[in-house]
Design a protein around this motif. Sequence first.
Motif, PDB file in Angstrom:
ATOM      1  N   HIS A 140      45.340 107.386  30.054  1.00  0.00           N
ATOM      2  CA  HIS A 140      46.638 107.009  29.507  1.00  0.00           C
ATOM      3  C   HIS A 140      47.536 106.197  30.431  1.00  0.00           C
ATOM      4  CE1 HIS A 140      46.126 110.533  26.488  1.00  0.00           C
ATOM      5  NE2 HIS A 140      45.322 109.521  26.256  1.00  0.00           N
ATOM      6  N   PRO A 141      47.621 106.521  31.722  1.00  0.00           N
ATOM      7  CA  PRO A 141      48.502 105.699  32.572  1.00  0.00           C
ATOM      8  C   PRO A 141      48.140 104.216  32.543  1.00  0.00           C
ATOM      9  CG  PRO A 141      47.871 107.691  33.716  1.00  0.00           C
ATOM     10  CD  PRO A 141      47.061 107.661  32.463  1.00  0.00           C
ATOM     11  N   VAL A 142      46.851 103.903  32.529  1.00  0.00           N
ATOM     12  CA  VAL A 142      46.434 102.497  32.503  1.00  0.00           C
ATOM     13  C   VAL A 142      46.824 101.862  31.171  1.00  0.00           C
ATOM     14  CG1 VAL A 142      44.473 100.946  32.653  1.00  0.00           C
ATOM     15  CG2 VAL A 142      44.559 102.964  34.092  1.00  0.00           C
ATOM     16  N   VAL A 143      46.613 102.601  30.063  1.00  0.00           N
ATOM     17  CA  VAL A 143      46.961 102.080  28.743  1.00  0.00           C
ATOM     18  C   VAL A 143      48.447 101.719  28.692  1.00  0.00           C
ATOM     19  CG1 VAL A 143      47.200 102.678  26.318  1.00  0.00           C
ATOM     20  CG2 VAL A 143      45.171 103.377  27.569  1.00  0.00           C
ATOM     21  N   ILE A 144      49.292 102.672  29.125  1.00  0.00           N
ATOM     22  CA  ILE A 144      50.735 102.439  29.048  1.00  0.00           C
ATOM     23  C   ILE A 144      51.137 101.306  29.995  1.00  0.00           C
ATOM     24  CG2 ILE A 144      52.975 103.534  29.256  1.00  0.00           C
ATOM     25  CD1 ILE A 144      51.507 106.213  28.790  1.00  0.00           C
ATOM     26  N   GLY A 145      50.509 101.270  31.176  1.00  0.00           N
ATOM     27  CA  GLY A 145      50.805 100.192  32.110  1.00  0.00           C
ATOM     28  C   GLY A 145      50.488  98.832  31.513  1.00  0.00           C
ATOM     29  N   ALA A 146      49.341  98.731  30.825  1.00  0.00           N
ATOM     30  CA  ALA A 146      48.967  97.457  30.213  1.00  0.00           C
ATOM     31  C   ALA A 146      49.961  97.065  29.134  1.00  0.00           C
ATOM     32  CB  ALA A 146      47.556  97.559  29.623  1.00  0.00           C
ATOM     33  N   VAL A 147      50.419  98.054  28.335  1.00  0.00           N
ATOM     34  CA  VAL A 147      51.403  97.754  27.296  1.00  0.00           C
ATOM     35  C   VAL A 147      52.694  97.242  27.923  1.00  0.00           C
ATOM     36  CG1 VAL A 147      52.870  98.790  25.537  1.00  0.00           C
ATOM     37  CG2 VAL A 147      50.456  99.361  25.617  1.00  0.00           C
ATOM     38  N   VAL A 148      53.144  97.917  28.997  1.00  0.00           N
ATOM     39  CA  VAL A 148      54.384  97.498  29.664  1.00  0.00           C
ATOM     40  C   VAL A 148      54.265  96.054  30.132  1.00  0.00           C
ATOM     41  CG1 VAL A 148      55.794  97.843  31.717  1.00  0.00           C
ATOM     42  CG2 VAL A 148      55.064  99.811  30.365  1.00  0.00           C
ATOM     43  N   VAL A 149      53.136  95.730  30.783  1.00  0.00           N
ATOM     44  CA  VAL A 149      52.975  94.381  31.324  1.00  0.00           C
ATOM     45  C   VAL A 149      52.913  93.340  30.200  1.00  0.00           C
ATOM     46  CG1 VAL A 149      51.408  92.886  32.594  1.00  0.00           C
ATOM     47  CG2 VAL A 149      51.911  95.159  33.448  1.00  0.00           C
ATOM     48  N   ALA A 150      52.154  93.665  29.131  1.00  0.00           N
ATOM     49  CA  ALA A 150      52.024  92.700  28.028  1.00  0.00           C
ATOM     50  C   ALA A 150      53.383  92.435  27.382  1.00  0.00           C
ATOM     51  CB  ALA A 150      51.025  93.218  26.992  1.00  0.00           C
ATOM     52  N   CYS A 151      54.157  93.505  27.128  1.00  0.00           N
ATOM     53  CA  CYS A 151      55.464  93.317  26.507  1.00  0.00           C
ATOM     54  C   CYS A 151      56.402  92.557  27.427  1.00  0.00           C
ATOM     55  CB  CYS A 151      56.076  94.662  26.140  1.00  0.00           C
ATOM     56  SG  CYS A 151      55.210  95.476  24.808  1.00  0.00           S
ATOM     57  N   ALA A 152      56.338  92.862  28.731  1.00  0.00           N
ATOM     58  CA  ALA A 152      57.203  92.158  29.676  1.00  0.00           C
ATOM     59  C   ALA A 152      56.886  90.661  29.665  1.00  0.00           C
ATOM     60  CB  ALA A 152      57.020  92.738  31.076  1.00  0.00           C
ATOM     61  N   ILE A 153      55.596  90.320  29.601  1.00  0.00           N
ATOM     62  CA  ILE A 153      55.222  88.904  29.564  1.00  0.00           C
ATOM     63  C   ILE A 153      55.772  88.241  28.310  1.00  0.00           C
ATOM     64  CG2 ILE A 153      53.275  87.332  29.327  1.00  0.00           C
ATOM     65  CD1 ILE A 153      51.691  89.186  31.107  1.00  0.00           C
ATOM     66  N   ALA A 154      55.613  88.927  27.155  1.00  0.00           N
ATOM     67  CA  ALA A 154      56.107  88.349  25.903  1.00  0.00           C
ATOM     68  C   ALA A 154      57.611  88.101  25.984  1.00  0.00           C
ATOM     69  CB  ALA A 154      55.763  89.277  24.737  1.00  0.00           C
ATOM     70  N   TRP A 155      58.346  89.055  26.574  1.00  0.00           N
ATOM     71  CA  TRP A 155      59.795  88.876  26.648  1.00  0.00           C
ATOM     72  C   TRP A 155      60.193  87.791  27.633  1.00  0.00           C
ATOM     73  CZ3 TRP A 155      64.011  89.757  24.007  1.00  0.00           C
ATOM     74  CH2 TRP A 155      63.880  90.605  22.916  1.00  0.00           C
ATOM     75  N   MET A 156      59.443  87.702  28.739  1.00  0.00           N
ATOM     76  CA  MET A 156      59.769  86.635  29.691  1.00  0.00           C
ATOM     77  C   MET A 156      59.545  85.265  29.052  1.00  0.00           C
ATOM     78  SD  MET A 156      58.732  87.782  33.487  1.00  0.00           S
ATOM     79  CE  MET A 156      57.446  88.962  33.251  1.00  0.00           C
ATOM     80  N   ALA A 157      58.504  85.168  28.229  1.00  0.00           N
ATOM     81  CA  ALA A 157      58.255  83.895  27.541  1.00  0.00           C
ATOM     82  C   ALA A 157      59.409  83.567  26.598  1.00  0.00           C
ATOM     83  CB  ALA A 157      56.936  83.965  26.777  1.00  0.00           C
ATOM     84  N   ASN A 158      59.898  84.584  25.874  1.00  0.00           N
ATOM     85  CA  ASN A 158      61.030  84.367  24.988  1.00  0.00           C
ATOM     86  C   ASN A 158      62.247  83.883  25.749  1.00  0.00           C
ATOM     87  OD1 ASN A 158      60.454  84.806  22.268  1.00  0.00           O
ATOM     88  ND2 ASN A 158      60.197  86.986  22.649  1.00  0.00           N
TER      89      ASN A 158
END
Lengths: 253, 324
Positions: B289-307
């Motif tokens: 689970h820690p890796v799963v949540i970490g990947a979600v955090v990073v993916a969402c952060a990238i999407a928001w930085m692009a926005n």
Amino acid sequence: MTARGAAAAVLVAFYGACLVFGPAGALPGHAALQPPSIAHPLGTDDLGRDMLAAILQAGRGSLLVAAVATVLALLLGLAAGLAAGIGPPLLDQALMRLAEIVSSLPALLAAVLVAALFGGSGWHLALVLGFTRWPMVARILRAETQALLAREFLRAAWALGATPWQVARRHLLPCLAAPLLAGAGIVFGGAVLAEAALAFVGLGDPEAGSWGRMIAQGFAMLGLGWWLWLWPVATLVVVSGLVAVAAGDGSAA
Amino acid sequence: MMRRAWRLAGPLVLRAGFGVLAVLVAASLAFVLAWNAPGGPVVALAGDSVAPGQVEEIAARHGIDRPWHQAWLAWMGRLLRGDLGMSWREQQPVAALIRERLPLTLALSVSAAALAALVGIVCGTVVAARAARWPVALFAALHAVPGYVVAQGLVLVFALGLSVLPVQGIADARDPAAGGVALLLERTRHLVLPVMALALHQLCFVALLVRAGVAGQLALPYVTAAMARGRSRRGARWRHALPNALLPVANLTAMRVGALLGGALVIEVAFALPGLGRLAVTAALARDHPVVIGAVVVACAIAWMANLAADLAAGLADPRLRAR
């Protein structure tokens, strides 16, 4: 308009065919890997199943998942869009910010994670897609509602003392049918592709057939027969193309 | 001076804060989902035959013997300090695992997005002046083809048919490059087909949008005026109509970064590339689970930085937004 109607009719007919001719039946092992013939118009797969029957059976599950996801996204999007369009500015702001958050989530990543964590049931996928795709519908309907609210017949309705509920149900909903249909087409097409992608990755429902999984398996067996790969690919592409046409091609507009 | 700076930067600061909030919400959702999933590290790590007390020991070591809201609070506290925690399976910090995988996913997605933007804009603008409908139909049809099918087609032609490019993976197992230019060349060779497969969908989307936008602008009087002043048709299209048509395209493209990351996940699986998406999938299947949540955090952060970057770019490019 005629092209849209024709595409929708073909889709409905195709789904009907999926429901009627879907069951692939027993596994006649002696007829494995036969090229297309009169008896098996699309050939047979490595287990001797008729490819046409397998494709139709897979279509049942895929299209049902997409339909459930679409209905869910439409209901959520309709409620949020109408509330944002009619309601006070604060509610409008809050709903639109929420829509922005949800639409920034990578929906496919969410679907993949839910499938990996809870198992690849079609219902899980339909829920995830419904809850991640509504912002698009809400945005379209909110814009449409605000444009409609400035029109005279709606100002007349307000002046006659109509409640927001009456305005929404009696006056707005009939005018929102066209944008709602366009949104439905976009959500539906995306859901068909997402279901196939999930099955392609290997996280689909192992008990239901899926075009995505047929594509993945067919590619691995391409040396044994081109028909194992080409027909599922063609089906998926044609169906998602038809959905795009029926939706009035939201991406080109 | 200060007030002027705030007027320019204020909305962006607000949006950045809002983005942080969105990432935290997504992370919490992922946490709740993962916490309620059947199975877990205890089952995954201990297996069927366990020594007495081992289950309790594993649960205590990973902090999952607590109620979920306590675990969530502790985990959010660590996340806010920039700590993504330890992987349950790999016995490594999650941040290290992600740092190892992220460059590949970024190289794949950024190259695909850049390729799609460049080629899509050129195609859309060239096609905008033609009355023919077939280019639109062609782009719409290609837009309907999923990325992994494009990937399979490309592999058939370029890897299996012509044998000019590798079928999958990121390195040549028989002859791994030592470093320097050779390594860069090898990586590039392995990424050509994945980038093309990921880019095609986005390319068609951009081309359709640009075509519609430029065609709409070409009908406006200022284009006629420009041509009356002696601009050529082509000049009017590229210098006058295109820049005005590009702004909404940039915004819509930024909003699709999330979808692009999802597409990258499927392409990573199709080409067996060790990227962030495959890390998330394997971790979720292994209940890490820690890796799963970490990947979600990073993916969402990238999407928001692009926005955010799109907002910034739009503000710089559009004088109307600057004046507001």
